[in-house]
Motif scaffolding. Structure first.
Motif, PDB file in Angstrom:
ATOM      1  N   ASP A 161       0.846  -1.194   0.000  1.00 12.25           N
ATOM      2  CA  ASP A 161       0.000   0.000   0.000  1.00 12.25           C
ATOM      3  C   ASP A 161       0.884   1.249   0.000  1.00 12.25           C
ATOM      4  O   ASP A 161       2.115   1.164  -0.084  1.00 12.25           O
ATOM      5  CB  ASP A 161      -0.978  -0.021   1.179  1.00 12.25           C
ATOM      6  CG  ASP A 161      -0.277   0.034   2.527  1.00 12.25           C
ATOM      7  OD1 ASP A 161       0.962   0.104   2.571  1.00 12.25           O
ATOM      8  OD2 ASP A 161      -0.985  -0.001   3.550  1.00 12.25           O
ATOM      9  N   ARG A 220      -0.749  -4.704   6.887  1.00 14.26           N
ATOM     10  CA  ARG A 220      -1.934  -3.855   7.043  1.00 14.26           C
ATOM     11  C   ARG A 220      -2.869  -4.337   8.126  1.00 14.26           C
ATOM     12  O   ARG A 220      -3.380  -3.557   8.907  1.00 14.26           O
ATOM     13  CB  ARG A 220      -2.721  -3.822   5.732  1.00 14.26           C
ATOM     14  CG  ARG A 220      -2.152  -2.967   4.673  1.00 14.26           C
ATOM     15  CD  ARG A 220      -2.916  -3.153   3.413  1.00 14.26           C
ATOM     16  NE  ARG A 220      -3.941  -2.153   3.251  1.00 14.26           N
ATOM     17  CZ  ARG A 220      -4.633  -1.974   2.155  1.00 14.26           C
ATOM     18  NH1 ARG A 220      -4.437  -2.738   1.122  1.00 14.26           N
ATOM     19  NH2 ARG A 220      -5.535  -1.046   2.087  1.00 14.26           N
ATOM     20  N   GLU A 221      -3.141  -5.627   8.147  1.00 16.28           N
ATOM     21  CA  GLU A 221      -4.153  -6.197   9.027  1.00 16.28           C
ATOM     22  C   GLU A 221      -3.478  -7.048  10.109  1.00 16.28           C
ATOM     23  O   GLU A 221      -2.271  -7.240  10.108  1.00 16.28           O
ATOM     24  CB  GLU A 221      -5.118  -7.066   8.211  1.00 16.28           C
ATOM     25  CG  GLU A 221      -5.692  -6.385   6.990  1.00 16.28           C
ATOM     26  CD  GLU A 221      -6.789  -5.399   7.303  1.00 16.28           C
ATOM     27  OE1 GLU A 221      -7.471  -5.568   8.336  1.00 16.28           O
ATOM     28  OE2 GLU A 221      -6.965  -4.455   6.515  1.00 16.28           O
ATOM     29  N   ARG A 265      -0.196  -5.684   1.287  1.00 16.56           N
ATOM     30  CA  ARG A 265      -1.656  -5.663   1.205  1.00 16.56           C
ATOM     31  C   ARG A 265      -2.290  -7.006   1.528  1.00 16.56           C
ATOM     32  O   ARG A 265      -3.431  -7.064   1.939  1.00 16.56           O
ATOM     33  CB  ARG A 265      -2.097  -5.250  -0.195  1.00 16.56           C
ATOM     34  CG  ARG A 265      -1.830  -3.822  -0.512  1.00 16.56           C
ATOM     35  CD  ARG A 265      -2.353  -3.504  -1.882  1.00 16.56           C
ATOM     36  NE  ARG A 265      -2.064  -2.129  -2.211  1.00 16.56           N
ATOM     37  CZ  ARG A 265      -2.872  -1.378  -2.911  1.00 16.56           C
ATOM     38  NH1 ARG A 265      -3.988  -1.847  -3.378  1.00 16.56           N
ATOM     39  NH2 ARG A 265      -2.553  -0.137  -3.167  1.00 16.56           N
TER      40      ARG A 265
END
Length: 165
Positions: A67, A105-106, A73
């Motif tokens: 990202d 990201r997560e 991502r």
């Protein structure tokens, strides 16, 4: 077998003259065709030196995207592996640890992400199935190699470089 019209065709064989018996006209005609092609622009491309232009919908080597902050991502949801008809994609999910917020990201990420290029049929279904737009088939041509193990691409070959490098 007789023809239906009962008409017979008379064939007459005319004798060959000296030049025709020596095959000189045929040789000259063949050389003229060769010379005509000799001075044409070549159709082939000298691959390592020249790169050919690919179409807009060309599917090349896979790449895992990052990202705008440089984080991966991919969230290891597994939809790309499920949608792959050749079963070329394998992944192992892992939980993000403290201090790794800038890398992923997560909370969940793909610890192991491998694509077997010998099985891949470059259909693009993995690209369409990804909800995070993490995988794209936008790379170069898959290079040739000699060993089967060299065609299994891991995250080291698939993840694109961060923007700040």
């Amino acid at each position: 077998m007789e023809s239906l019209s009962n008409k017979k065709k008379q064939l007459t064989v005319k004798p060959l003259n000296f030049l025709e018996r020596a095959y000189l006209p045929a040789i000259v005609q063949g050389l003229s065709i060769t010379m005509k092609h000799f001075f044409k622009k070549p159709v082939t491309i000298a691959y390592p030196d020249e790169k050919r232009e690919f179409s807009e919908n060309y599917r090349g080597l896979h790449s895992l995207k990052r990202d705008e902050n440089g984080a991966e991502r991919c969230t290891a949801c597994g939809l790309c592996a499920l949608s792959c008809p050749a079963e070329a994609i394998t992944m192992t999910a892992a939980e993000r640890q403290k201090g790794e917020e800038h890398l992923y990201r997560e909370e969940k990420y793909a610890a192991v992400y491998e694509i077997n290029m010998l099985r891949c049929i470059f259909c693009g279904l993995c690209e369409e199935a990804c909800p995070k737009e993490a995988i794209y088939l936008d790379g170069d041509i898959v290079p040739s190699d000699y060993l089967r193990k060299d065609f299994i691409y891991g995250k080291d070959k698939l993840v694109e470089a961060p923007l700040n490098q």
